[in-house]
Design a protein around this motif. Structure first.
Motif, PDB file in Angstrom:
ATOM      1  N   PHE A  49      60.000  45.663  35.432  1.00 33.48           N
ATOM      2  CA  PHE A  49      59.351  46.972  35.489  1.00 33.48           C
ATOM      3  C   PHE A  49      57.855  46.817  35.731  1.00 33.48           C
ATOM      4  O   PHE A  49      57.227  47.667  36.368  1.00 33.48           O
ATOM      5  CB  PHE A  49      59.618  47.682  34.163  1.00 33.48           C
ATOM      6  CG  PHE A  49      59.115  49.096  34.066  1.00 33.48           C
ATOM      7  CD1 PHE A  49      59.825  50.135  34.637  1.00 33.48           C
ATOM      8  CD2 PHE A  49      57.947  49.382  33.363  1.00 33.48           C
ATOM      9  CE1 PHE A  49      59.379  51.448  34.533  1.00 33.48           C
ATOM     10  CE2 PHE A  49      57.494  50.687  33.245  1.00 33.48           C
ATOM     11  CZ  PHE A  49      58.213  51.721  33.833  1.00 33.48           C
ATOM     12  N   ASP A  50      57.278  45.726  35.200  1.00 33.53           N
ATOM     13  CA  ASP A  50      55.824  45.522  35.232  1.00 33.53           C
ATOM     14  C   ASP A  50      55.488  44.161  35.854  1.00 33.53           C
ATOM     15  O   ASP A  50      54.924  43.296  35.185  1.00 33.53           O
ATOM     16  CB  ASP A  50      55.255  45.599  33.821  1.00 33.53           C
ATOM     17  CG  ASP A  50      55.997  44.688  32.837  1.00 33.53           C
ATOM     18  OD1 ASP A  50      57.011  44.060  33.233  1.00 33.53           O
ATOM     19  OD2 ASP A  50      55.554  44.593  31.679  1.00 33.53           O
ATOM     20  N   ALA A  63      54.949  49.693  38.050  1.00 34.46           N
ATOM     21  CA  ALA A  63      55.405  50.279  36.789  1.00 34.46           C
ATOM     22  C   ALA A  63      55.131  51.779  36.748  1.00 34.46           C
ATOM     23  O   ALA A  63      55.976  52.567  36.303  1.00 34.46           O
ATOM     24  CB  ALA A  63      54.729  49.580  35.611  1.00 34.46           C
ATOM     25  N   ARG A  73      61.604  52.883  31.013  1.00 39.10           N
ATOM     26  CA  ARG A  73      61.900  51.499  31.389  1.00 39.10           C
ATOM     27  C   ARG A  73      63.414  51.243  31.374  1.00 39.10           C
ATOM     28  O   ARG A  73      63.940  50.571  32.264  1.00 39.10           O
ATOM     29  CB  ARG A  73      61.185  50.540  30.428  1.00 39.10           C
ATOM     30  CG  ARG A  73      61.291  49.073  30.806  1.00 39.10           C
ATOM     31  CD  ARG A  73      60.640  48.212  29.744  1.00 39.10           C
ATOM     32  NE  ARG A  73      59.215  48.458  29.635  1.00 39.10           N
ATOM     33  CZ  ARG A  73      58.260  47.649  30.114  1.00 39.10           C
ATOM     34  NH1 ARG A  73      58.591  46.523  30.717  1.00 39.10           N
ATOM     35  NH2 ARG A  73      56.989  47.941  29.963  1.00 39.10           N
ATOM     36  N   TRP A  76      65.086  52.599  34.406  1.00 41.19           N
ATOM     37  CA  TRP A  76      64.810  51.720  35.549  1.00 41.19           C
ATOM     38  C   TRP A  76      65.682  50.472  35.482  1.00 41.19           C
ATOM     39  O   TRP A  76      66.212  50.029  36.513  1.00 41.19           O
ATOM     40  CB  TRP A  76      63.333  51.310  35.566  1.00 41.19           C
ATOM     41  CG  TRP A  76      63.083  50.221  36.576  1.00 41.19           C
ATOM     42  CD1 TRP A  76      62.845  50.372  37.908  1.00 41.19           C
ATOM     43  CD2 TRP A  76      63.097  48.806  36.327  1.00 41.19           C
ATOM     44  NE1 TRP A  76      62.734  49.145  38.520  1.00 41.19           N
ATOM     45  CE2 TRP A  76      62.878  48.168  37.576  1.00 41.19           C
ATOM     46  CE3 TRP A  76      63.286  48.027  35.192  1.00 41.19           C
ATOM     47  CZ2 TRP A  76      62.827  46.774  37.691  1.00 41.19           C
ATOM     48  CZ3 TRP A  76      63.239  46.644  35.306  1.00 41.19           C
ATOM     49  CH2 TRP A  76      63.014  46.023  36.546  1.00 41.19           C
ATOM     50  N   ARG A  77      65.835  49.867  34.312  1.00 42.42           N
ATOM     51  CA  ARG A  77      66.644  48.657  34.177  1.00 42.42           C
ATOM     52  C   ARG A  77      68.057  48.878  34.698  1.00 42.42           C
ATOM     53  O   ARG A  77      68.598  48.064  35.449  1.00 42.42           O
ATOM     54  CB  ARG A  77      66.684  48.218  32.713  1.00 42.42           C
ATOM     55  CG  ARG A  77      65.423  47.547  32.213  1.00 42.42           C
ATOM     56  CD  ARG A  77      65.453  47.398  30.706  1.00 42.42           C
ATOM     57  NE  ARG A  77      64.404  46.513  30.210  1.00 42.42           N
ATOM     58  CZ  ARG A  77      63.845  46.623  29.008  1.00 42.42           C
ATOM     59  NH1 ARG A  77      64.250  47.585  28.174  1.00 42.42           N
ATOM     60  NH2 ARG A  77      62.904  45.776  28.637  1.00 42.42           N
TER      61      ARG A  77
END
Length: 449
Positions: A49-50, A63, A73, A76-77
């Motif tokens: 994510f970052d 991000a 997050r 997104w995963r």
């Protein structure tokens, strides 16, 4: 083709063990998934994510874009995991968020890196870890215990990488040899003492040594106290040119030949100790999984490769050439299964500078996709290659990340928009990889003839 839940081929598979391992059939190396399926590791690095701050700031544009797009997050995963599976990837590579491996509808294998040598090396501020320091072994055993023990029963763990791109021999980063690196450790450091002792045991007579090395010292005791020990010769990096040009140069100058032999012998000793201790530390903490090597950043000398082959389950290397075949052949001489742990191609049509970083630059995304297709097909067609990991998941910031890299490496843009040409090629080649690899029997048979 019927597949296991890990993505391995279920037909004609091997016995299930509950963990990933390696095996051979008809002269072809395979990974075997926990359910016994024939498995090739098709992965993407840095699935996070970052992934990258803009250099010298705390801004992470990818991000922020994903937070706006997915809301969290964890959302997104799940989306990232399912998208990778839709492209027929089955592994998240180095520097990835391990939670992604189990966040989607289908599990992904994971391949963490534990930086055993680098963490000690950075602690000591040396170019290569002093593997002869008594504290080295205690350091890596403690680090392996902390990082590997929690994963020892994880079926999704493909294996563990020890380090990334340590400096083994002359390459794009410089002309130093491991021997000269150790000779120039501070006086009384264990690695320096070991290096000088090895030379002393070989030459016996200091004058004979100094006829080759031409130092200002006049005795072994004086050599120990020198502030800087200069190499009397500079060698090419290992590879095709080395094999021809260095051999010719050594024939013309026996001093150069003696220097090369000193360097090769010491590098082999360092490599054997490094791999023996590191593999031992990881296996003590986690006896259930493979050790996947140290991600060679450049081809090392033969003695280093031989040491790696003695101790590792799989030899890993990064290869940013347009055609991986010559490098694959060089590593395949060990007889071990190999995995390509970084490769990439950068397109010049998306507005990123591509001013720093490895890998060929191509004009368009169409050509980028074609390069991936050619490269990955050549890789998995070799009987020793059991996987490839693309660098990397998302593009880098155009302002540059921590080291200045600013490249179009991504499967997605920094706004998380998919590159359709590239990911289309990935989807097709990934789906066909096991069939291509199975045809490697013809290559294996020819090599054995």
């Amino acid at each position: 083709m019927r597949r296991t839940k890990w993505g391995g081929l279920a037909e004609r598979g091997f016995e299930a063990s509950g963990f990933f391992r390696v095996d051979q059939r008809d002269g072809i190396h395979w990974l075997v998934d926990p359910d016994g399926g024939l498995f090739l590791s098709k992965g993407v690095n840095n699935v996070r994510f970052d992934p990258d701050n803009i250099r010298n700031t705390d801004k992470v544009p990818y991000a922020q874009a994903c937070l706006d797009k997915y809301g969290s997050r964890n959302n997104w995963r799940a989306a990232a995991a399912n998208r990778l599976v839709s492209w027929n990837f089955n592994t998240i590579g180095c520097w990835s968020d391990e939670v992604v491996a189990g966040a989607g509808d289908t599990p992904l294998a994971m391949t963490p890196i534990v930086d055993l040598g680098a963490s000690f090396w950075l602690h000591r501020r040396q170019r290569f870890p002093d593997v002869f320091d008594d504290e080295f072994e205690s350091h890596i055993r403690q680090r392996a215990k902390e990082l590997c023990t929690p994963r020892r029963n994880a079926p999704q763990l493909l294996g563990t990488f020890i380090d990334n791109e340590l400096y083994w021999s002359p390459d794009w980063r410089g002309n130093d040899e491991l021997l000269t690196t150790f000779l120039n450790f501070p006086p009384r450091r264990p690695g320096r003492v070991t290096a000088i002792t090895a030379l002393q045991q070989h030459y016996r007579d200091f004058e004979q040594f100094n006829a080759v090395w031409c130092t200002p010292a006049r005795s072994w005791d004086a050599l120990h106290m020198l502030g800087q020990i200069e190499a009397p010769f500079t060698r090419l990096a290992p590879g095709a040119r080395y094999n021809t040009e260095e051999s010719w140069a050594n024939k013309l100058d026996r001093r150069r030949e003696a220097f090369a032999a000193d360097c090769d012998a010491f590098a082999a000793v360092v490599a054997d100790r490094y791999f023996e201790l590191c593999v031992g530390a990881i296996k003590a903490a986690d006896p259930n999984h493979m050790v996947l090597g140290a991600r060679f950043g450049a081809l090392p000398h033969d003695g280093v490769l031989a040491a790696a082959a003695r101790h590792l389950d799989v030899i890993s290397f990064n290869c940013y050439h347009a055609d991986p075949t010559p490098l694959i052949e060089a590593y395949a001489t060990t007889g071990k299964p190999c995995i390509i742990t970084e490769f990439s191609f950068r397109g010049d049509d998306v507005g990123l500078p591509n001013s720093m970083g490895g890998g060929p630059r191509v004009p368009t995304q169409t050509e980028r996709a074609a390069c991936f297709r050619s490269y990955a097909t050549a890789a998995v067609s070799h009987p020793n290659v059991v996987g490839y990991h693309w660098f990397e998941h998302a593009d880098q910031p155009r302002e540059g990340r921590f080291d200045g890299e600013d490249c179009n490496y991504g499967t997605v843009t920094i706004e998380d928009e998919v590159y359709p040409e590239l990911t289309g090629a990935m989807t097709e080649v990934n789906a066909d990889a096991e069939r291509l690899h199975g045809q490697g029997v013809a290559i294996a048979s020819a090599a054995q003839a």
